[in-house]
Scaffold this motif. Sequence first.
Motif, PDB file in Angstrom:
ATOM      1  N   ARG A 237       0.841  -1.188   0.000  1.00 27.23           N
ATOM      2  CA  ARG A 237       0.000   0.000   0.000  1.00 27.23           C
ATOM      3  C   ARG A 237       0.880   1.243   0.000  1.00 27.23           C
ATOM      4  NH1 ARG A 237      -4.149   2.043   4.718  1.00 27.23           N
ATOM      5  NH2 ARG A 237      -2.193   2.785   5.642  1.00 27.23           N
ATOM      6  N   VAL A 238       0.635   2.145  -0.935  1.00 28.24           N
ATOM      7  CA  VAL A 238       1.413   3.385  -1.002  1.00 28.24           C
ATOM      8  C   VAL A 238       0.554   4.606  -0.711  1.00 28.24           C
ATOM      9  CG1 VAL A 238       3.155   2.453  -2.561  1.00 28.24           C
ATOM     10  CG2 VAL A 238       1.089   3.492  -3.525  1.00 28.24           C
ATOM     11  N   ALA A 239      -0.774   4.449  -0.698  1.00 26.29           N
ATOM     12  CA  ALA A 239      -1.679   5.541  -0.336  1.00 26.29           C
ATOM     13  C   ALA A 239      -3.028   4.950   0.050  1.00 26.29           C
ATOM     14  CB  ALA A 239      -1.850   6.525  -1.500  1.00 26.29           C
ATOM     15  N   GLY A 240      -3.638   5.562   1.025  1.00 23.16           N
ATOM     16  CA  GLY A 240      -4.963   5.098   1.426  1.00 23.16           C
ATOM     17  C   GLY A 240      -5.206   5.318   2.905  1.00 23.16           C
ATOM     18  N   PRO A 241      -6.460   5.244   3.314  1.00 23.91           N
ATOM     19  CA  PRO A 241      -7.594   4.977   2.415  1.00 23.91           C
ATOM     20  C   PRO A 241      -7.846   6.144   1.470  1.00 23.91           C
ATOM     21  CG  PRO A 241      -8.368   5.546   4.615  1.00 23.91           C
ATOM     22  CD  PRO A 241      -6.874   5.428   4.715  1.00 23.91           C
ATOM     23  N   LEU A 242      -8.186   5.819   0.243  1.00 19.58           N
ATOM     24  CA  LEU A 242      -8.496   6.847  -0.747  1.00 19.58           C
ATOM     25  C   LEU A 242      -9.877   7.422  -0.470  1.00 19.58           C
ATOM     26  CD1 LEU A 242      -7.228   5.142  -4.039  1.00 19.58           C
ATOM     27  CD2 LEU A 242      -5.963   6.589  -2.430  1.00 19.58           C
ATOM     28  N   PRO A 243     -10.042   8.716  -0.695  1.00 22.45           N
ATOM     29  CA  PRO A 243     -11.360   9.325  -0.461  1.00 22.45           C
ATOM     30  C   PRO A 243     -12.389   8.850  -1.477  1.00 22.45           C
ATOM     31  CG  PRO A 243      -9.882  10.901  -1.490  1.00 22.45           C
ATOM     32  CD  PRO A 243      -9.049   9.694  -1.163  1.00 22.45           C
ATOM     33  N   ASN A 244     -13.654   8.884  -1.072  1.00 26.18           N
ATOM     34  CA  ASN A 244     -14.726   8.622  -2.032  1.00 26.18           C
ATOM     35  C   ASN A 244     -14.651   9.661  -3.148  1.00 26.18           C
ATOM     36  OD1 ASN A 244     -15.544   6.799  -0.121  1.00 26.18           O
ATOM     37  ND2 ASN A 244     -17.583   7.661   0.179  1.00 26.18           N
ATOM     38  N   PRO A 245     -14.923   9.278  -4.390  1.00 24.33           N
ATOM     39  CA  PRO A 245     -15.031  10.295  -5.443  1.00 24.33           C
ATOM     40  C   PRO A 245     -16.061  11.352  -5.070  1.00 24.33           C
ATOM     41  CG  PRO A 245     -14.932   8.109  -6.412  1.00 24.33           C
ATOM     42  CD  PRO A 245     -15.074   7.913  -4.921  1.00 24.33           C
ATOM     43  N   SER A 246     -15.766  12.576  -5.424  1.00 26.69           N
ATOM     44  CA  SER A 246     -16.648  13.680  -5.066  1.00 26.69           C
ATOM     45  C   SER A 246     -17.972  13.594  -5.805  1.00 26.69           C
ATOM     46  CB  SER A 246     -15.968  15.009  -5.387  1.00 26.69           C
ATOM     47  OG  SER A 246     -16.866  16.087  -5.239  1.00 26.69           O
ATOM     48  N   MET A 247     -19.074  13.743  -5.060  1.00 29.55           N
ATOM     49  CA  MET A 247     -20.397  13.765  -5.691  1.00 29.55           C
ATOM     50  C   MET A 247     -20.604  15.046  -6.497  1.00 29.55           C
ATOM     51  SD  MET A 247     -21.731  10.903  -4.785  1.00 29.55           S
ATOM     52  CE  MET A 247     -23.376  11.207  -5.441  1.00 29.55           C
ATOM     53  N   GLN A 248     -19.771  16.048  -6.260  1.00 31.73           N
ATOM     54  CA  GLN A 248     -19.956  17.341  -6.907  1.00 31.73           C
ATOM     55  C   GLN A 248     -19.131  17.507  -8.182  1.00 31.73           C
ATOM     56  OE1 GLN A 248     -22.179  19.379  -6.015  1.00 31.73           O
ATOM     57  NE2 GLN A 248     -22.730  18.697  -3.952  1.00 31.73           N
ATOM     58  N   SER A 249     -18.327  16.495  -8.518  1.00 34.23           N
ATOM     59  CA  SER A 249     -17.467  16.670  -9.685  1.00 34.23           C
ATOM     60  C   SER A 249     -17.577  15.495 -10.648  1.00 34.23           C
ATOM     61  CB  SER A 249     -16.010  16.830  -9.241  1.00 34.23           C
ATOM     62  OG  SER A 249     -15.617  15.710  -8.468  1.00 34.23           O
ATOM     63  N   PRO A 250     -18.776  15.248 -11.181  1.00 31.14           N
ATOM     64  CA  PRO A 250     -18.916  14.133 -12.115  1.00 31.14           C
ATOM     65  C   PRO A 250     -18.264  14.437 -13.459  1.00 31.14           C
ATOM     66  CG  PRO A 250     -20.962  15.368 -11.990  1.00 31.14           C
ATOM     67  CD  PRO A 250     -20.039  15.968 -10.970  1.00 31.14           C
ATOM     68  N   ALA A 251     -17.481  13.478 -13.934  1.00 27.63           N
ATOM     69  CA  ALA A 251     -16.926  13.618 -15.280  1.00 27.63           C
ATOM     70  C   ALA A 251     -17.989  13.312 -16.323  1.00 27.63           C
ATOM     71  CB  ALA A 251     -15.732  12.683 -15.446  1.00 27.63           C
ATOM     72  N   LYS A 252     -18.855  12.349 -15.990  1.00 31.94           N
ATOM     73  CA  LYS A 252     -19.969  11.985 -16.843  1.00 31.94           C
ATOM     74  C   LYS A 252     -21.168  11.742 -15.942  1.00 31.94           C
ATOM     75  CE  LYS A 252     -16.863   9.520 -20.034  1.00 31.94           C
ATOM     76  NZ  LYS A 252     -16.536   8.206 -20.623  1.00 31.94           N
ATOM     77  N   GLU A 253     -22.324  11.588 -16.521  1.00 33.90           N
ATOM     78  CA  GLU A 253     -23.531  11.373 -15.731  1.00 33.90           C
ATOM     79  C   GLU A 253     -23.447  10.109 -14.895  1.00 33.90           C
ATOM     80  OE1 GLU A 253     -27.167  12.336 -14.161  1.00 33.90           O
ATOM     81  OE2 GLU A 253     -25.899  13.535 -15.476  1.00 33.90           O
ATOM     82  N   ASP A 254     -22.792   9.068 -15.422  1.00 36.57           N
ATOM     83  CA  ASP A 254     -22.748   7.776 -14.733  1.00 36.57           C
ATOM     84  C   ASP A 254     -21.366   7.475 -14.158  1.00 36.57           C
ATOM     85  OD1 ASP A 254     -21.486   7.507 -17.132  1.00 36.57           O
ATOM     86  OD2 ASP A 254     -22.371   5.564 -17.636  1.00 36.57           O
ATOM     87  N   LEU A 255     -20.534   8.512 -13.943  1.00 34.22           N
ATOM     88  CA  LEU A 255     -19.189   8.290 -13.443  1.00 34.22           C
ATOM     89  C   LEU A 255     -18.773   9.438 -12.526  1.00 34.22           C
ATOM     90  CD1 LEU A 255     -16.194   6.829 -15.292  1.00 34.22           C
ATOM     91  CD2 LEU A 255     -15.897   9.040 -14.183  1.00 34.22           C
ATOM     92  N   LEU A 256     -18.180   9.097 -11.375  1.00 35.71           N
ATOM     93  CA  LEU A 256     -17.639  10.068 -10.437  1.00 35.71           C
ATOM     94  C   LEU A 256     -16.148   9.811 -10.303  1.00 35.71           C
ATOM     95  CD1 LEU A 256     -20.386   9.744  -7.679  1.00 35.71           C
ATOM     96  CD2 LEU A 256     -20.246  11.507  -9.444  1.00 35.71           C
ATOM     97  N   PHE A 257     -15.374  10.867 -10.054  1.00 34.63           N
ATOM     98  CA  PHE A 257     -13.929  10.654 -10.039  1.00 34.63           C
ATOM     99  C   PHE A 257     -13.255  11.361  -8.876  1.00 34.63           C
ATOM    100  CE2 PHE A 257     -14.205  14.677 -12.330  1.00 34.63           C
ATOM    101  CZ  PHE A 257     -13.108  15.384 -11.850  1.00 34.63           C
TER     102      PHE A 257
END
Length: 270
Positions: A237-257
Motif C-alpha cells: 500500500r502506497v496511499a490510502g484509504p483513498l477518499p470517495n469520489p466527489s459527488m460534486q465533480s462528475p466527469a460523466k452522468e454515470d461516473l464520479l472521479f
Amino acid sequence: MKHVAIIEVLLKHAFYADQRCPDFAIEPSDETARLLRNHRCIVRSGPEGVRVLSPFDAAGQPFLPLPGDATLLFYIEVRGGDFAVVTDLTGISGRAAPVFTDAGAGTDGELGLAPADPARPRLPPGIVAAVEIRPGSAPRPAPFQVSFQARRARWAYYCVTDMAPAGGELTVVDASPAGAEGALRFSAATLDPADPTAAQIASRYPGMRCVYFVSDEPVAAREEPRKSIELRLGPDRVAGPLPNPSMQSPAKEDLLFQIVKYRAQPFQTP
C-alpha cells in the motif's frame, strides 16, 4: 382523552448512515390539513416523516373518526442540500406528479410509486413527490415508509505519478476482508484522448503521467467514506484509504472521479 397515532409515514434515504435525509420536509396538502383539523387530529412532521394523531375516547375508539373514503395527501419538499446529487431519481424524474401510494403496500409498509397518470394535477413548485394514504375507518398503527435509493455511478481514480511505466504496477484495491459484502473491484482503463479531466491533469502536472482506474460495477453513493480503498504498488500500500469520489465533480452522468497523487521520487529542495 388521549391522542393516538393513526398514520405514520417515515422518509428514508439510503445515502445517509442513519437513513435520515436532513433536507426533507413533509406537510399535508391544504385540503388534507383542513380535513384533519375538522377531526381534531394533530399533525407532527419533520425531516424523518409525518405522524397523524387522533383523539381517542375512554373506550379506545376515535373521537371523530375520519371518513372511510378519505384520502390524505402529503407533499415531500426538498429544502436545499444535495438531494438531487446523491439520489437515484430514475423513477420520478420526468413525471409531472410522482405519487407514492399505500395501494398494494407490502407487509413492511413500503409505499410504491403509482403508475404515471396524465390526469393527475402537476405538483406544486419545489415538491419532489406526493404521498397518498387512504386510512379507511380503522386505525393503522403500523408505519408506512417511502424509501429513496442512493445514486449509483462507476467510481474512477486518476492517479498522477512521476513513476516510469517500468517502475512497477500501480493498482487500486478494495482491501475489505475476503467475502465482505459490497467489496469493489477496480480495473485499469485506457484514457480517452478527449477526456477533459485527463487534459487538465496533463496541463497542471507536466512531466508526470496519469494512470486511470474504474470500478467494474456502479457503486451506490453513501455518506460515510469507504475506509478500504487503497493505492498499491505491487503488494504494498502506497496511499490510502483513498477518499470517495466527489459527488460534486462528475466527469460523466454515470461516473464520479477523484484525483490522487503518488510520487516515487520525493520533491528535491535546493
